[in-house]
Design an enzyme around this catalytic site. Structure first.
Site, PDB file in Angstrom:
ATOM      1  CG  ASP A 193      -2.274   0.592   0.930  1.00  0.00           C
ATOM      2  OD1 ASP A 193      -2.608   0.745  -0.264  1.00  0.00           O
ATOM      3  OD2 ASP A 193      -3.011   0.921   1.874  1.00  0.00           O
ATOM      4  CG  ASP A 236      -7.631   0.625   2.805  1.00  0.00           C
ATOM      5  OD1 ASP A 236      -6.559   0.000   2.750  1.00  0.00           O
ATOM      6  OD2 ASP A 236      -7.884   1.617   2.090  1.00  0.00           O
TER       7      ASP A 236
END
Length: 362
Positions: free
Chosen positions: A187, A233
């Protein structure tokens, strides 16, 4: 405040209810409801596969027309969204059906070959109530396909997230740390190192993210300035939090200390993400803040209680999930609902036989 507060609330719902449903799914003796277990090897490969897929999507958007790609993806997620939403609302809808509702049973069976070589490809049992849920989900699907409205998008996104947390299981805390650590690097690199993640997120017209309009109070339901949160997420920390809930249950202390600690840690990490984003005026990789919080908070609690050894020696697949299939495929992007489609495909397979294992194998 309204937009990001709503995103946080929407993110918490699938984690909380998905974790609770993952426990009941883990304890189920019905092979069609068995979740898929992510092993340490799967967790280590996950960021690599996700990176390749993300880069592939980025190149597709650069080379081919964005309009045609999104049209194809819309049809794909239209089908997935209907199935996911139907599976999500089915337990809730059962409460609204009267006792005398004519509920007939059906079976969808596809086989390959004949005689002794006949093999079941799909063996799916459903009833009239499931058909009603499918019809209601189809209405939302058509609404999404025609309007791409943000409410329809969020309904599908919540369904994908809840099913992901429910159906994907980590087998132990070490595997969870490997998975979260790898996706932490993934990420951070793709958000800060390149513009790939942000470009794909903005170009990808599919329910792979939750959105909420920041100009809702000015434009109402037709608002178009959105704050967004990727489903990865939600699902990735969510399956780790669900693992800690099963660990709490295995301790048999009638407390959910680690579950609630990780739940609070998730709220803290997501809130910190939003705060930093507003300070620096730049998109933030949420896992940069969620991963240290979701791992660090429970670990500190384990250190304080002297249960670190118990935490890392706990095997979900050995105590609660004795016969879960191994995950051998990966989502197309971090948090993509393709993992949901694969798990829904495999849970239609025929019942598995109980296998005896030696103590050394265990």
């Amino acid at each position: 405040a309204l937009a990001y507060g709503s995103l946080v609330l929407m993110a918490l719902l699938p984690i909380f209810f998905g974790a609770l449903r993952s426990v009941s799914c883990a304890k189920s003796k019905n092979s069609s409801e068995m979740p898929e277990t992510i092993t340490s090897r799967d967790a280590a490969r996950f960021p690599i596969v996700a990176s390749c897929t993300l880069l592939g999507l980025y190149l597709f958007f650069k080379i081919f027309s964005q309009e045609y790609i999104n049209l194809l993806l819309s049809m794909y997620f239209f089908v997935l969204g209907i199935l996911a939403l139907s599976h999500t609302i089915s337990p809730m809808m059962n409460r609204f059906f009267p006792a005398n509702f004519p509920n007939k049973q059906y079976q969808l069976l596809f086989t390959q070959g004949s005689g002794d070589s006949k093999e079941e490809i799909v063996n799916y049992e459903f009833d009239t109530k499931d058909l009603v849920c499918l019809a209601l989900s189809s209405v939302v699907g058509v609404w999404y396909l025609l309007r791409k409205h943000w409410i329809a998008n969020n309904l599908f996104g919540l369904a994908f997230s809840l099913n992901g947390v429910e159906l994907l299981h980590l087998n132990n805390v070490s595997t969870g740390c490997i998975l979260l650590g790898g996706l932490f690097i993934y990420d951070v690199f793709w958000v800060f190192g390149t513009n790939v993640m942000v470009t794909v997120a903005k170009s990808f017209e599919a329910p792979i993210k939750l959105v909420f309009p920041q100009d809702l109070l000015e434009k109402g339901l037709e608002a178009d300035n959105f704050a967004m949160l990727g489903l990865g997420d939600i699902v990735i920390p969510g399956i780790f939090i669900a693992l800690l809930l099963r660990f709490d249950i295995s301790l048999k202390k009638n407390t959910h200390t680690y579950f609630y600690t990780s739940f609070v840690a998730y709220i803290f990490g997501l809130g910190l993400t939003i705060f930093i984003m507003h300070i620096f005026k730049h998109a933030q990789p949420a896992l940069l803040y969620l991963v240290p919080a979701c791992i660090g908070f429970p670990l500190l609690v384990a250190l304080a209680k002297g249960e670190v050894t118990e935490m890392f020696s706990y095997e979900s697949s050995a105590e609660i999930l004795p016969h879960t299939p191994r995950l051998t495929h990966f989502p197309t992007v971090s948090g993509s609902p393709a993992s949901l489609a694969d798990s829904m495909q495999q849970k239609l397979s025929c019942p598995r036989r109980r296998r005896q294992q030696s103590p050394s194998a265990m």
